[in-house]
Design a protein around this motif. Sequence first.
Motif, short mmCIF file in Angstrom:
data_model
loop_
_atom_site.label_atom_id
_atom_site.label_comp_id
_atom_site.label_asym_id
_atom_site.label_seq_id
_atom_site.Cartn_x
_atom_site.Cartn_y
_atom_site.Cartn_z
N PRO A 121 0.83 -1.21 0.00
CA PRO A 121 0.00 0.00 0.00
C PRO A 121 0.86 1.25 0.00
O PRO A 121 1.85 1.33 0.74
CB PRO A 121 -0.80 -0.14 1.30
N GLY A 122 0.53 2.19 -0.84
CA GLY A 122 1.35 3.38 -1.02
C GLY A 122 2.18 3.31 -2.29
O GLY A 122 2.79 4.31 -2.68
N SER A 123 2.20 2.13 -2.93
CA SER A 123 2.85 1.96 -4.22
C SER A 123 1.77 1.70 -5.26
O SER A 123 0.95 0.80 -5.09
CB SER A 123 3.84 0.79 -4.18
N GLY A 160 -12.96 5.18 -7.30
CA GLY A 160 -13.04 4.83 -5.89
C GLY A 160 -11.70 4.69 -5.21
O GLY A 160 -11.65 4.38 -4.00
N ALA A 161 -10.62 4.94 -5.92
CA ALA A 161 -9.29 4.78 -5.33
C ALA A 161 -8.97 5.92 -4.36
O ALA A 161 -9.56 7.00 -4.42
CB ALA A 161 -8.23 4.74 -6.44
N THR A 162 -8.04 5.66 -3.45
CA THR A 162 -7.50 6.70 -2.58
C THR A 162 -5.99 6.61 -2.61
O THR A 162 -5.42 5.52 -2.78
CB THR A 162 -8.00 6.55 -1.13
N HIS A 163 -5.33 7.73 -2.45
CA HIS A 163 -3.87 7.78 -2.43
C HIS A 163 -3.43 8.59 -1.22
O HIS A 163 -3.97 9.67 -0.95
CB HIS A 163 -3.34 8.39 -3.72
N ASP A 164 -2.47 8.05 -0.50
CA ASP A 164 -1.99 8.68 0.73
C ASP A 164 -1.08 9.86 0.38
O ASP A 164 0.03 9.68 -0.11
CB ASP A 164 -1.24 7.66 1.58
N LEU A 165 -1.58 11.05 0.63
CA LEU A 165 -0.83 12.27 0.33
C LEU A 165 -0.38 12.96 1.61
O LEU A 165 -0.12 14.16 1.62
CB LEU A 165 -1.70 13.23 -0.51
N SER A 166 -0.28 12.18 2.70
CA SER A 166 0.02 12.77 4.00
C SER A 166 1.51 13.02 4.23
O SER A 166 1.88 13.78 5.12
CB SER A 166 -0.52 11.88 5.12
N GLY A 167 2.36 12.37 3.43
CA GLY A 167 3.79 12.60 3.58
C GLY A 167 4.24 13.85 2.85
O GLY A 167 3.48 14.47 2.11
N ASP A 168 5.51 14.23 3.06
CA ASP A 168 5.99 15.45 2.40
C ASP A 168 6.70 15.16 1.09
O ASP A 168 7.07 16.09 0.37
CB ASP A 168 6.91 16.25 3.33
N ARG A 169 6.92 13.85 0.77
CA ARG A 169 7.63 13.52 -0.47
C ARG A 169 6.92 12.38 -1.20
O ARG A 169 6.47 11.42 -0.59
CB ARG A 169 9.07 13.11 -0.18
N ALA A 170 6.83 12.53 -2.52
CA ALA A 170 6.39 11.44 -3.40
C ALA A 170 7.51 11.13 -4.37
O ALA A 170 8.31 12.02 -4.72
CB ALA A 170 5.12 11.84 -4.16
N VAL A 171 7.58 9.88 -4.81
CA VAL A 171 8.60 9.47 -5.78
C VAL A 171 7.91 8.93 -7.01
O VAL A 171 7.04 8.05 -6.91
CB VAL A 171 9.54 8.39 -5.19
N VAL A 172 8.26 9.47 -8.16
CA VAL A 172 7.72 9.01 -9.44
C VAL A 172 8.85 8.31 -10.20
O VAL A 172 9.91 8.90 -10.43
CB VAL A 172 7.17 10.18 -10.27
N ILE A 173 8.60 7.06 -10.58
CA ILE A 173 9.61 6.27 -11.29
C ILE A 173 9.29 6.32 -12.78
O ILE A 173 8.22 5.86 -13.21
CB ILE A 173 9.63 4.83 -10.78
N VAL A 179 10.50 -0.24 0.38
CA VAL A 179 10.60 -0.70 1.77
C VAL A 179 9.41 -0.19 2.58
O VAL A 179 8.81 0.84 2.26
CB VAL A 179 11.92 -0.26 2.42
N GLY A 180 9.11 -0.93 3.64
CA GLY A 180 8.04 -0.53 4.54
C GLY A 180 7.42 -1.72 5.23
O GLY A 180 7.46 -2.84 4.72
N GLU A 181 6.83 -1.48 6.40
CA GLU A 181 6.11 -2.51 7.15
C GLU A 181 4.62 -2.22 7.04
O GLU A 181 4.11 -1.31 7.67
CB GLU A 181 6.55 -2.50 8.62
N GLY A 182 3.94 -2.99 6.21
CA GLY A 182 2.50 -2.79 6.05
C GLY A 182 2.13 -1.76 5.02
O GLY A 182 1.07 -1.83 4.40
N ARG A 183 3.00 -0.77 4.83
CA ARG A 183 2.81 0.21 3.76
C ARG A 183 4.16 0.87 3.45
O ARG A 183 5.13 0.69 4.18
CB ARG A 183 1.75 1.27 4.13
N VAL A 184 4.20 1.59 2.35
CA VAL A 184 5.46 2.18 1.88
C VAL A 184 5.99 3.21 2.87
O VAL A 184 5.25 4.09 3.34
CB VAL A 184 5.26 2.84 0.50
#
Length: 555
Positions: free
Chosen positions: A215-217, A235-248, A378-383
């Motif tokens: 989740p988060g990817s 119906g999708a949701t995206h977590d925008l609560s962090g200060d950084r996003a990475v686009v590959i 990387v992440g435990e349960g989410r990115v």
Amino acid sequence: MPDVITRPCCNDASCVSVCPVNCIRPTPADPDFFTAESLYIDPDTCIDCGACVDECPVDAILPEESLQPADEPYLRINADYYRDHDVEGGLVDSPRQPKLPPGDLHVAIVGAGPAGLYAAEQLVRTARISVDMFDRLPTPHGLVRAGVAPDHALTKGVEKNFDRVAAKKNFRYLLNVTVGQHIRHEELAARYHGVIYAVGAAHDRRLSIASEDLPGSASATDFVGWYNGHPDHAGATHDLSGDRAVVIGNGNVALDVARILVTAPEVLATTDIADHALEQLRSSSITEVVVLARRGIAHAAFTNSEFLALGSIDGVDVVIDPEELVLDATTEAQLAAGTLDSTVATKIRLAQEFSARPRVPGRRRIVFRFLADPVEIVGEGRVSGIRVRKNQYAADGTTVTPTDTVTELATGLVLRSIGYRCVPVDGLPFDPDRSVVPNEAGRVTDADGAVIPGLYVTGWIKRGATGGIGRNRACGQETASAFLDDVVGGKLPEPFASRDDIESLVADRGGHPIDLEGWKRIDATERAAGKAAGRPRVKLVDAAAMTALASPVTA
């Protein structure tokens, strides 16, 4: 003063055929037409007649004297193209209709996106050819509606051309119909002289790295569909609560995603972005988007116009470390010798200009990292982060090889934008290696390479997920021409069933076909809501609600 082609250029080449001095290149007859980022006007040849300005469907062509400061670099970009391209006079002919034998002809086109509509545009010029266009969504226009970024309203102007096609008496929409469910391929083949598949490439390519599905990817396909109001992603949701996003990825879609994430919500609120996305973006905490590119700036897939436009986003810095702008040996030698392709040279120059710009504290920013390869999420349960390996150019000067340097970026959102892929279509052969239906100039071929009469493809399912609106026009015209030539050559089987039962057949299987009038009701409702809100339209995103709205009112 010359006319100038700017960022919204759709490459459909409608301007080429009206130019009296043929100063717009590349033309569909030129070898680099299908790979060109844009069309270009030669400032030394242009006579400023304005014909191309009037013809352009997306208002991308401007007289030099009308250029705004943000558009002034395009005068140089246009001129740079002609540093290594010559111009010859004479008009370029549009595709011409062959003389057809007597009798009415019926064509089914599966997919209501640009490639299918451009094929239909050529076919409906002949009154004896009737076109039925099927699409599983309640709305037409494909990626123009669901793929073009909401802040690129001018690019969506090609919809005016599509509306003219749909208004023809010999054209019919059958939207909200899933071929393979509501009607089968063999049933279409029995009812039409030709069946053209223009189903695109709706699936994304994967990275195949550890924890890619945390989740988060997510894929850019999902994210773009989410902010554009595609019913499959509403119906999708995206977590925008962090200060950084990475686009590959480093194509135009990657830049679209990055730009939407840092553009001020009050600016997005003037576009046709989906309401649910706008609401989430209003509360976004993202201040930095990192764009990762596996290779160097010279091999970046984004177009110069989209790259340049990033520098005009209010309150946003474009950040490039000068040390990131490493060139391979071949490019470096060509640049020094003055023989480097002008498009690549411009890309390098723009990147150098961005790298030299001062950074303003407190501003949002888009950070480019070149020669950077994601190796693990990387992440435990989410990115919670992504590990990135530094690449380098090998001794041969062109091959990219990994180094031992691995860094970790903290992030709660990773979006992969590394391309699209097609999937098999029921009833058609498929080449899994190329991810296309095998074909010759649009004519579908079997496993032995033999042409299957009456079966055609156009768009990404024909050539792979490359090229935009302009290439789809040429692609659709090529397929339409193949059908017309096959009619003249007597190569098509005669339908043995009537197409008059299509709607009842679909209805019997639970389908609710939407015709042009139904689409007009959806369109009018969206535009009316948009007008009230000061926006181009407010998109409906629920397929059931659109189906109900499109249905005619009965007593």
